[in-house]
Design a protein around this motif. Structure first.
Motif, PDB file in Angstrom:
ATOM      1  N   GLY A   8       0.851  -1.193   0.000  1.00  0.00           N
ATOM      2  CA  GLY A   8       0.000   0.000   0.000  1.00  0.00           C
ATOM      3  C   GLY A   8       0.882   1.236   0.000  1.00  0.00           C
ATOM      4  O   GLY A   8       1.739   1.395   0.868  1.00  0.00           O
ATOM      5  N   PRO A  35      -1.233  -1.356  -6.230  1.00  0.00           N
ATOM      6  CA  PRO A  35      -1.861  -1.710  -7.517  1.00  0.00           C
ATOM      7  C   PRO A  35      -2.078  -0.517  -8.460  1.00  0.00           C
ATOM      8  O   PRO A  35      -2.150  -0.694  -9.674  1.00  0.00           O
ATOM      9  CB  PRO A  35      -3.214  -2.294  -7.103  1.00  0.00           C
ATOM     10  CG  PRO A  35      -3.491  -1.713  -5.757  1.00  0.00           C
ATOM     11  CD  PRO A  35      -2.178  -1.443  -5.118  1.00  0.00           C
ATOM     12  N   SER A  39      -0.376   6.002  -8.406  1.00  0.00           N
ATOM     13  CA  SER A  39       0.230   6.068  -7.063  1.00  0.00           C
ATOM     14  C   SER A  39       1.672   5.577  -7.116  1.00  0.00           C
ATOM     15  O   SER A  39       2.561   6.144  -6.465  1.00  0.00           O
ATOM     16  CB  SER A  39      -0.555   5.209  -6.060  1.00  0.00           C
ATOM     17  OG  SER A  39      -1.862   5.672  -5.955  1.00  0.00           O
ATOM     18  N   PRO A 118       0.049   5.067  14.410  1.00  0.00           N
ATOM     19  CA  PRO A 118       0.556   6.436  14.232  1.00  0.00           C
ATOM     20  C   PRO A 118      -0.604   7.437  14.206  1.00  0.00           C
ATOM     21  O   PRO A 118      -1.765   7.034  14.298  1.00  0.00           O
ATOM     22  CB  PRO A 118       1.245   6.374  12.860  1.00  0.00           C
ATOM     23  CG  PRO A 118       0.630   5.207  12.145  1.00  0.00           C
ATOM     24  CD  PRO A 118      -0.081   4.337  13.146  1.00  0.00           C
TER      25      PRO A 118
HETATM   26  N1  LIG Z   1      -3.910   8.353   7.771  1.00  0.00           N
HETATM   27  C1  LIG Z   1      -3.739   8.277   9.096  1.00  0.00           C
HETATM   28  O1  LIG Z   1      -3.649   9.258   9.814  1.00  0.00           O
HETATM   29  C2  LIG Z   1      -3.580   6.972   9.769  1.00  0.00           C
HETATM   30  C3  LIG Z   1      -3.305   6.945  11.140  1.00  0.00           C
HETATM   31  C4  LIG Z   1      -3.158   5.706  11.757  1.00  0.00           C
HETATM   32  C5  LIG Z   1      -3.284   4.554  11.024  1.00  0.00           C
HETATM   33  N2  LIG Z   1      -3.588   4.633   9.699  1.00  0.00           N
HETATM   34  C6  LIG Z   1      -3.754   3.406   8.947  1.00  0.00           C
HETATM   35  O2  LIG Z   1      -2.897   3.424   7.832  1.00  0.00           O
HETATM   36  C7  LIG Z   1      -3.469   2.610   6.825  1.00  0.00           C
HETATM   37  C8  LIG Z   1      -3.343   3.344   5.501  1.00  0.00           C
HETATM   38  O3  LIG Z   1      -4.043   4.575   5.611  1.00  0.00           O
HETATM   39  P1  LIG Z   1      -3.854   5.703   4.501  1.00  0.00           P
HETATM   40  O4  LIG Z   1      -4.498   6.909   5.033  1.00  0.00           O
HETATM   41  O5  LIG Z   1      -2.433   5.733   4.065  1.00  0.00           O
HETATM   42  O6  LIG Z   1      -4.777   5.055   3.333  1.00  0.00           O
HETATM   43  P2  LIG Z   1      -4.651   5.269   1.760  1.00  0.00           P
HETATM   44  O7  LIG Z   1      -4.091   6.598   1.442  1.00  0.00           O
HETATM   45  O8  LIG Z   1      -5.968   4.870   1.169  1.00  0.00           O
HETATM   46  O9  LIG Z   1      -3.548   4.178   1.336  1.00  0.00           O
HETATM   47  C9  LIG Z   1      -3.827   2.824   1.124  1.00  0.00           C
HETATM   48  C10 LIG Z   1      -3.168   2.425  -0.186  1.00  0.00           C
HETATM   49  O10 LIG Z   1      -3.265   1.014  -0.351  1.00  0.00           O
HETATM   50  C11 LIG Z   1      -3.499   0.768  -1.717  1.00  0.00           C
HETATM   51  N3  LIG Z   1      -4.031  -0.573  -1.974  1.00  0.00           N
HETATM   52  C12 LIG Z   1      -5.326  -0.941  -2.210  1.00  0.00           C
HETATM   53  N4  LIG Z   1      -5.376  -2.269  -2.468  1.00  0.00           N
HETATM   54  C13 LIG Z   1      -4.107  -2.756  -2.375  1.00  0.00           C
HETATM   55  C14 LIG Z   1      -3.504  -4.027  -2.562  1.00  0.00           C
HETATM   56  N5  LIG Z   1      -4.251  -5.119  -2.871  1.00  0.00           N
HETATM   57  N6  LIG Z   1      -2.179  -4.156  -2.421  1.00  0.00           N
HETATM   58  C15 LIG Z   1      -1.406  -3.086  -2.109  1.00  0.00           C
HETATM   59  N7  LIG Z   1      -1.919  -1.835  -1.945  1.00  0.00           N
HETATM   60  C16 LIG Z   1      -3.248  -1.669  -2.065  1.00  0.00           C
HETATM   61  C17 LIG Z   1      -4.468   1.858  -2.089  1.00  0.00           C
HETATM   62  O11 LIG Z   1      -4.541   1.979  -3.495  1.00  0.00           O
HETATM   63  P3  LIG Z   1      -5.912   2.594  -4.139  1.00  0.00           P
HETATM   64  O12 LIG Z   1      -5.928   4.030  -3.777  1.00  0.00           O
HETATM   65  O13 LIG Z   1      -5.751   2.326  -5.582  1.00  0.00           O
HETATM   66  O14 LIG Z   1      -7.051   1.818  -3.520  1.00  0.00           O
HETATM   67  C18 LIG Z   1      -3.838   3.059  -1.418  1.00  0.00           C
HETATM   68  O15 LIG Z   1      -2.849   3.655  -2.218  1.00  0.00           O
HETATM   69  C19 LIG Z   1      -4.919   2.330   7.228  1.00  0.00           C
HETATM   70  O16 LIG Z   1      -5.037   0.987   7.621  1.00  0.00           O
HETATM   71  C20 LIG Z   1      -5.156   3.250   8.386  1.00  0.00           C
HETATM   72  O17 LIG Z   1      -6.008   2.641   9.370  1.00  0.00           O
HETATM   73  C21 LIG Z   1      -3.718   5.809   9.061  1.00  0.00           C
END
Ligand SMILES: NC(=O)c1ccc[n+]([C@@H]2O[C@H](COP(=O)([O-])OP(=O)(O)OC[C@H]3O[C@@H](n4cnc5c(N)ncnc54)[C@H](OP(=O)(O)O)[C@@H]3O)[C@@H](O)[C@H]2O)c1
Length: 271
Positions: A8, A35, A39, A118
């Motif tokens: 991801g 994927p 990105s 985080p």
């Molecule tokens: N943002 C925060 O402040 C925060 C804080 C604590 C924890 N988290 C955790 O961090 C995690 C990520 O959050 P985020 O905000 O970074 O989300 P995000 O921006 O949506 O990033 C997730 C990424 O994973 C990709 N993805 C989807 N399917 C996949 C696959 N099969 N294999 C590999 N990658 C794939 C997505 O691509 P697509 O866009 O194409 O779907 C997207 O680029 C979450 O679990 C969240 O709970 C986030």
């Protein structure tokens, strides 16, 4: 040096990678599997690291795998990786609300799993992260995991997985509590006669200054508060008003609500 693979390449992965590269990690040791082609291109051009869309090939060479996809899809993304993790890398999950038991069901019971929580100020290298390890890690392993998260702010370990729910209620959700206080102070400052820009800057610099002062001091919060509260003065008038409305209990109820919700979310995934 350890090979670190992110599954991801979204917001949180990008922010961690930016911090890691600014803090001594080599671009050759970090890879992102993602994927979405746009990105991947953004990650490659921003950070100069290798990207792929092949999760299985990527994790099969990793020493550390960071799962950085949304919690709702983590099961579907993680399960196909189980065989490719046979060499026993450490798996770090940053997905909110996914317990170690669910990760072990998807990935394998014997893997060393780290849950990390985080928060969004990691985007400006001022995050706060709680870490929990499912099994004891070597000093080197512990240090490299810490280095990933201290690259974007403060990080600390907790001893029990249930404490990750408390971390969620304190620092995971915490930035929103401060934004709510910011919203309230901003509105009232304008009602008191200051313009929007002045109100905003004074409020934010006061928050930043109070946090810096508290971090630099060995005084308790109560002592710090008393330092700015002269008897019969302006601060005392405000503090007495907050206390007469039992502000502490307002936080107790709110943060306990966040903790209960985090537990419910973990229980749903624990099955
Ligand atoms: N943002 C925060 O402040 C925060 C804080 C604590 C924890 N988290 C955790 O961090 C995690 C990520 O959050 P985020 O905000 O970074 O989300 P995000 O921006 O949506 O990033 C997730 C990424 O994973 C990709 N993805 C989807 N399917 C996949 C696959 N099969 N294999 C590999 N990658 C794939 C997505 O691509 P697509 O866009 O194409 O779907 C997207 O680029 C979450 O679990 C969240 O709970 C986030």
């Amino acid at each position: 040096m350890s090979k670190i693979v992110f599954i991801g390449g979204g917001n949180m992965a990008s922010c961690l990678i930016g911090g890691m590269l600014a803090n001594g990690f080599s671009s050759h040791d970090i890879m992102v599997s993602e994927p979405n082609e746009a990105s991947r291109q953004r990650i490659a051009s921003t950070h100069g690291i290798l990207t792929t869309k092949d999760n299985i090939a990527a994790v099969s060479q990793a020493d550390i795998v960071v799962l950085a996809v949304k919690p709702q899809i983590l099961g579907a993304v993680a399960s196909p990786l189980a065989t490719a993790l046979g060499h026993g890398p450490i798996v770090v999950s940053i997905a909110a609300g996914i317990p170690v038991s669910a990760l072990q069901n998807w990935l394998g019971q014997t893997l060393k799993i780290v849950r990390a929580m985080p928060n969004t100020p990691a985007m400006v290298q001022s995050g706060a992260t709680g870490l929990f390890a499912s099994q004891s890690l070597s000093a080197d392993q512990q240090s490299i995991i810490e280095n990933i998260f201290t690259a974007v702010g403060y990080a600390c370990w907790v001893d029990q997985e249930s404490q990750i729910d408390a971390v969620t209620a304190v620092s995971g959700s915490g930035p929103a509590y401060f934004f709510l206080i910011y919203e309230a102070m901003l509105k009232v400052a304008q009602e008191l006669g200051l313009d929007n820009q002045t109100s905003s800057q004074l409020t934010l610099h006061t928050a930043l200054g109070a946090a810096r002062l508290a971090l630099a001091s060995d005084k308790t919060p109560e002592e710090l508060r008393q330092q700015v509260t002269s008897p019969g003065g302006t601060t005392q008038a405000a503090i007495e008003s907050f206390q007469s409305q039992d502000l502490e209990n307002v936080f107790r109820v709110a943060m306990t609500g966040a903790l209960d919700r985090a537990k419910e979310m973990s229980d749903d995934f624990a099955g």
